[in-house]
Design a protein around this motif. Structure first.
Motif, PDB file in Angstrom:
ATOM      1  N   GLY A 455       0.799  -1.211   0.000  1.00  0.00           N
ATOM      2  CA  GLY A 455       0.000   0.000   0.000  1.00  0.00           C
ATOM      3  C   GLY A 455       0.828   1.255   0.000  1.00  0.00           C
ATOM      4  N   LEU A 456       2.081   1.139   0.425  1.00  0.00           N
ATOM      5  CA  LEU A 456       2.981   2.287   0.451  1.00  0.00           C
ATOM      6  C   LEU A 456       4.032   2.202  -0.649  1.00  0.00           C
ATOM      7  CD1 LEU A 456       3.578   2.478   4.308  1.00  0.00           C
ATOM      8  CD2 LEU A 456       1.963   3.818   2.940  1.00  0.00           C
ATOM      9  N   GLY A 457       4.237   1.020  -1.178  1.00  0.00           N
ATOM     10  CA  GLY A 457       5.237   0.835  -2.210  1.00  0.00           C
ATOM     11  C   GLY A 457       5.460  -0.624  -2.510  1.00  0.00           C
ATOM     12  N   VAL A 458       6.527  -0.892  -3.250  1.00  0.00           N
ATOM     13  CA  VAL A 458       6.840  -2.234  -3.717  1.00  0.00           C
ATOM     14  C   VAL A 458       8.110  -2.728  -3.037  1.00  0.00           C
ATOM     15  CG1 VAL A 458       7.395  -3.653  -5.738  1.00  0.00           C
ATOM     16  CG2 VAL A 458       5.756  -1.767  -5.951  1.00  0.00           C
ATOM     17  N   TRP A 459       8.054  -3.960  -2.534  1.00  0.00           N
ATOM     18  CA  TRP A 459       9.214  -4.627  -1.961  1.00  0.00           C
ATOM     19  C   TRP A 459       9.703  -5.687  -2.932  1.00  0.00           C
ATOM     20  CZ3 TRP A 459      10.854  -3.475   3.138  1.00  0.00           C
ATOM     21  CH2 TRP A 459       9.989  -2.675   3.880  1.00  0.00           C
ATOM     22  N   LEU A 466      16.852  -7.829   0.567  1.00  0.00           N
ATOM     23  CA  LEU A 466      15.520  -7.249   0.492  1.00  0.00           C
ATOM     24  C   LEU A 466      15.649  -5.782   0.118  1.00  0.00           C
ATOM     25  CD1 LEU A 466      12.430  -7.547   1.052  1.00  0.00           C
ATOM     26  CD2 LEU A 466      12.935  -6.814   3.404  1.00  0.00           C
ATOM     27  N   PHE A 467      14.864  -5.355  -0.897  1.00  0.00           N
ATOM     28  CA  PHE A 467      14.937  -3.990  -1.392  1.00  0.00           C
ATOM     29  C   PHE A 467      13.553  -3.351  -1.333  1.00  0.00           C
ATOM     30  CE2 PHE A 467      18.406  -6.286  -3.230  1.00  0.00           C
ATOM     31  CZ  PHE A 467      19.466  -5.383  -3.289  1.00  0.00           C
ATOM     32  N   ARG A 468      13.540  -2.025  -1.157  1.00  0.00           N
ATOM     33  CA  ARG A 468      12.308  -1.256  -1.166  1.00  0.00           C
ATOM     34  C   ARG A 468      12.389  -0.255  -2.310  1.00  0.00           C
ATOM     35  NH1 ARG A 468       8.169   0.168   2.540  1.00  0.00           N
ATOM     36  NH2 ARG A 468       6.661   1.383   1.326  1.00  0.00           N
ATOM     37  N   LEU A 469      11.389  -0.248  -3.203  1.00  0.00           N
ATOM     38  CA  LEU A 469      11.353   0.727  -4.283  1.00  0.00           C
ATOM     39  C   LEU A 469      10.703   1.993  -3.759  1.00  0.00           C
ATOM     40  CD1 LEU A 469      10.351  -1.416  -7.395  1.00  0.00           C
ATOM     41  CD2 LEU A 469      12.573  -1.120  -6.298  1.00  0.00           C
ATOM     42  N   GLU A 470      11.492   3.045  -3.675  1.00  0.00           N
ATOM     43  CA  GLU A 470      11.016   4.299  -3.132  1.00  0.00           C
ATOM     44  C   GLU A 470      10.235   5.076  -4.190  1.00  0.00           C
ATOM     45  OE1 GLU A 470      11.315   4.815  -0.101  1.00  0.00           O
ATOM     46  OE2 GLU A 470      12.991   3.578   0.565  1.00  0.00           O
ATOM     47  N   GLU A 471       9.467   6.109  -3.748  1.00  0.00           N
ATOM     48  CA  GLU A 471       8.719   6.939  -4.686  1.00  0.00           C
ATOM     49  C   GLU A 471       9.648   7.649  -5.659  1.00  0.00           C
ATOM     50  OE1 GLU A 471       6.114   9.593  -2.687  1.00  0.00           O
ATOM     51  OE2 GLU A 471       4.928   8.005  -1.726  1.00  0.00           O
ATOM     52  N   GLY A 498       4.919  -2.972   5.794  1.00  0.00           N
ATOM     53  CA  GLY A 498       6.098  -3.801   5.981  1.00  0.00           C
ATOM     54  C   GLY A 498       5.896  -5.169   5.358  1.00  0.00           C
ATOM     55  N   VAL A 499       6.879  -6.058   5.565  1.00  0.00           N
ATOM     56  CA  VAL A 499       6.825  -7.387   4.963  1.00  0.00           C
ATOM     57  C   VAL A 499       7.353  -8.436   5.934  1.00  0.00           C
ATOM     58  CG1 VAL A 499       7.019  -6.686   2.543  1.00  0.00           C
ATOM     59  CG2 VAL A 499       9.093  -7.061   3.895  1.00  0.00           C
ATOM     60  N   LEU A 500       6.954  -9.649   5.660  1.00  0.00           N
ATOM     61  CA  LEU A 500       7.477 -10.832   6.343  1.00  0.00           C
ATOM     62  C   LEU A 500       8.116 -11.694   5.276  1.00  0.00           C
ATOM     63  CD1 LEU A 500       7.332 -11.985   9.275  1.00  0.00           C
ATOM     64  CD2 LEU A 500       5.354 -13.301   8.538  1.00  0.00           C
ATOM     65  N   ILE A 501       9.359 -12.117   5.490  1.00  0.00           N
ATOM     66  CA  ILE A 501      10.040 -12.917   4.480  1.00  0.00           C
ATOM     67  C   ILE A 501      10.520 -14.232   5.100  1.00  0.00           C
ATOM     68  CG2 ILE A 501      10.822 -10.794   3.355  1.00  0.00           C
ATOM     69  CD1 ILE A 501      13.692 -11.574   4.108  1.00  0.00           C
ATOM     70  N   ALA A 502      10.596 -15.245   4.244  1.00  0.00           N
ATOM     71  CA  ALA A 502      11.195 -16.530   4.617  1.00  0.00           C
ATOM     72  C   ALA A 502      12.487 -16.662   3.826  1.00  0.00           C
ATOM     73  CB  ALA A 502      10.246 -17.676   4.281  1.00  0.00           C
ATOM     74  N   HIS A 503      13.579 -16.835   4.551  1.00  0.00           N
ATOM     75  CA  HIS A 503      14.901 -16.872   3.916  1.00  0.00           C
ATOM     76  C   HIS A 503      15.645 -18.127   4.362  1.00  0.00           C
ATOM     77  CE1 HIS A 503      18.554 -15.219   2.111  1.00  0.00           C
ATOM     78  NE2 HIS A 503      19.205 -15.657   3.176  1.00  0.00           N
TER      79      HIS A 503
END
Length: 609
Positions: A455-459, A466-471, A498-503
């Motif tokens: 809702g705020l962006g793309v992970w 792990l990367f976050r695509l900023e505006e 935020g996100v939950l990841i399995a690594h």
């Protein structure tokens, strides 16, 4: 020497300019409708190809100090609850059940789950030696050392037959009747037992896990012949049958044991076993879920799991996508063919029950290229078809060509984000792209992988972080991770951001939670719990799905405050089909999952503990 170097550098520069010139998207040949499969009123009219405008590539800017790199091994995750333990009930003698009711079934070898057992996959198998079909399952231990090993009763019950030489040279047999709370009964049969170990007598009461005897030495190799059946309470029976034994009152033993366990768990709404053993999820349309089984599309009533209608496919379509908005099912094959079939209305389905129907074709197109296809939904009902390394085409719900673009080396993941679909590629040239009805553009190059939209962006969960695509268009490195085992990567956007990841890497298999700003909240090890972790969210609740060993799955609710798990479901199969285990969330608050090679289950996670 200097002049030669100059010519060499000039040549390289010229090649680079040529490569840049080739970056323009080549025109796409307009797909031609397949006349014999497209009704006149729905003929697709290709529009002029829209050449996508590619935005300049944005290179990720790593900031590895933003979030500390996770430790090599994380703190083990805490677990509470046991979905089978709540079913445990002591057998109490009562009218109609002298030895008490069944609580649930265990396996006859190495109970409860037969982890060291070998067997459970040969029910109904035709054997030339007997010219008949196996009416039970042959069981032993993985070690192969079977002679004299104990055999256990699968559930509470009363002995109805026991003979040290019930099968003559094939030795001892025991039969136990099991009574359920609804008054139904089944019989479990144990054959090839060592005669001195058969000491039970008719009328004896047994508790789940009691010993019925030891594996003997019949005319063949030492093993247990195990059956579950609805008849023959006081005779051993033949062990084989001339036709499918299920038609004559036998039940598939291991499947019946798992079904008994699955149906008894609190969240289970319905179960069914696909005749072909595997089912592929296609999509949800209201109260109906569509799956593909063998060469048929089948619509399931999501309330009770029954099949409403079936549609036979004339062609093998490996890629299928349902669009509830358009009311169609899209199908694509590796020969460049894509078509849309119109879904029946609820009014049409009202009287159907496992009804064979022919879905009306809405439109069909041939792209004239070969390659592995990927279908992605366009918000509003259209579809994007990407043919591996060949071409990418967007269609409207009516089959009109909206735009065309170059092919991609392979789509790693896609997610719908409002009025657009975001997708990524990996490999030598990773990137993240966005497609709409108007065209396609690049969000960022140099990073690609699994995606989540919060809702705020793309992970983006790449193999190394792990990367976050900023505006601003930058790909910010939130957490740099050791090289992941590709098949175990998974992530989900959290309802609060935020996100939950399995690594998984060589050191550990873990779950990591990040808030909306990219800060690491907690990390927990799930190494001891299983493999192939998958996350889903249902009505704001995060669930974790894990495969434990061969053919066993577990479902947990995740406490996002500290990562603690509550165990909601445990199920399995003795005939696992590799790669066919899946789980999908449904609206408003349900799940459907397939235990590969076993049961398809409708599940409500809010009915459990």
């Amino acid at each position: 020497m200097k002049q030669t170097s100059f010519h060499f550098l000039f040549a390289i520069f010229a090649l680079m300019l040529a490569a840049c010139a080739r970056g323009e998207t080549p025109p796409l040949a307009s797909p031609t409708p397949r006349g014999d499969r497209t009704p006149a009123e729905a003929t697709a009219t290709p529009r002029p190809t829209v050449t996508p405008t590619l935005t300049p590539s944005r290179t990720p800017t790593p900031t590895p100090t933003f979030t500390p790199t996770p430790t090599a091994t994380a703190q083990p995750i805490a677990i509470s609850g046991d979905p089978l333990a709540v079913l445990v009930a002591e057998p109490i003698s009562q009218p109609g059940a002298v030895c008490g009711f069944v609580d649930y079934f265990d396996f006859p070898i190495d109970p409860p789950d037969a982890e060291r057992g070998r067997g459970g996959g040969d029910y109904g198998v035709y054997r030339q030696r007997y010219q008949s079909n196996h009416a039970g399952e042959d069981w032993g231990y993985q070690s192969g050392d079977n002679l004299g090993q104990p055999v256990y009763v699968i559930g509470h019950g009363v002995v109805t037959y026991s003979q040290p030489y019930g099968w003559g040279l094939d030795q001892g047999t025991v039969i136990v009747r099991h009574t359920f709370r609804d008054g139904g009964t089944v019989y479990s049969f144990y054959g090839h037992l060592d005669p001195p170990s058969v000491t039970l007598r008719p009328g004896d009461c047994l508790v789940r896990g009691d010993t019925v005897g030891n594996i003997g030495d019949p005319t063949g190799r030492p093993h247990l012949h195990f059956e579950i059946r609805l008849h023959n309470p006081d005779t051993p029976g033949p062990g084989y049958w001339s036709v499918d034994p299920t038609l004559a009152g036998w039940l598939p033993p291991s499947q019946t044991i798992w079904e008994n366990r699955i149906e008894g768990q609190a969240g289970t709404v319905w179960t069914r076993v696909p005749v072909e053993g595997t089912s592929t999820w296609v999509g949800q349309a209201g109260a109906t879920g569509v799956v593909m089984e063998a060469s048929e599309l089948r619509a399931l009533n999501l309330t009770d799991g029954r099949v409403i209608w079936r549609h036979k496919l004339e062609t093998n379509f490996p890629t299928v996508l349902l669009s509830a908005e358009a009311g169609v099912v899209y199908l694509a094959d590796p020969l460049g063919h894509v078509e849309a079939l119109t879904l029946p209305t609820p009014e049409m389905m009202a009287e159907w029950n496992n009804t064979l129907v022919v879905l009306d074709p809405a439109w069909a197109q041939d792209l004239g290229v070969n390659g592995s296809p990927t279908l992605m939904p366009l918000p509003g009902g259209g579809v994007v078809m990407a043919v591996l390394r060949q071409t990418t085409v967007a269609f409207s719900p009516a089959g009109e060509v909206l735009w065309g673009a170059e092919g991609f080396p392979g789509i790693a993941d896609w997610k719908v984000d409002g009025t657009r679909v975001v997708f990524s590629t990996e490999g030598a040239n990773p990137a993240v792209w966005v497609a709409t009805k108007a065209g396609i553009e690049s969000l960022v190059e140099g990073v690609g992988g699994m995606l989540a939209v919060d809702g705020l962006g793309v992970w983006v969960y790449a193999s190394d972080g792990l990367f976050r695509l900023e505006e601003s268009g930058e790909a910010r490195a939130v957490s740099l991770l050791s090289e992941a085992v590709q098949l175990t990567r998974n992530l989900v956007a959290l309802p609060e951001g935020g996100v939950l990841i399995a690594h998984a890497d060589r050191a550990d298999r873990r779950v990591l939670a990040f808030d909306g700003a990219g800060q690491l909240r907690w990390e927990r090890s799930v190494e001891a719990l299983g493999s192939n972790p998958r996350f889903v969210t249902v009505a704001g609740v995060v669930l974790l799905w894990l495969e434990e060993g061969e053919g066993v799955v577990n479902l947990y609710r995740v406490n996002m405050a500290d990562g603690a798990l509550t165990h909601l479901f445990r199920g399995g199969t003795r005939t696992p089909a590799r790669g066919s285990t899946w789980i999908v969330p449904l609206a408003p608050a349900q799940l459907v999952f397939q235990i590969g090679g076993g049961h398809l289950v409708g599940f409500d996670p809010f009915l459990g503990p």
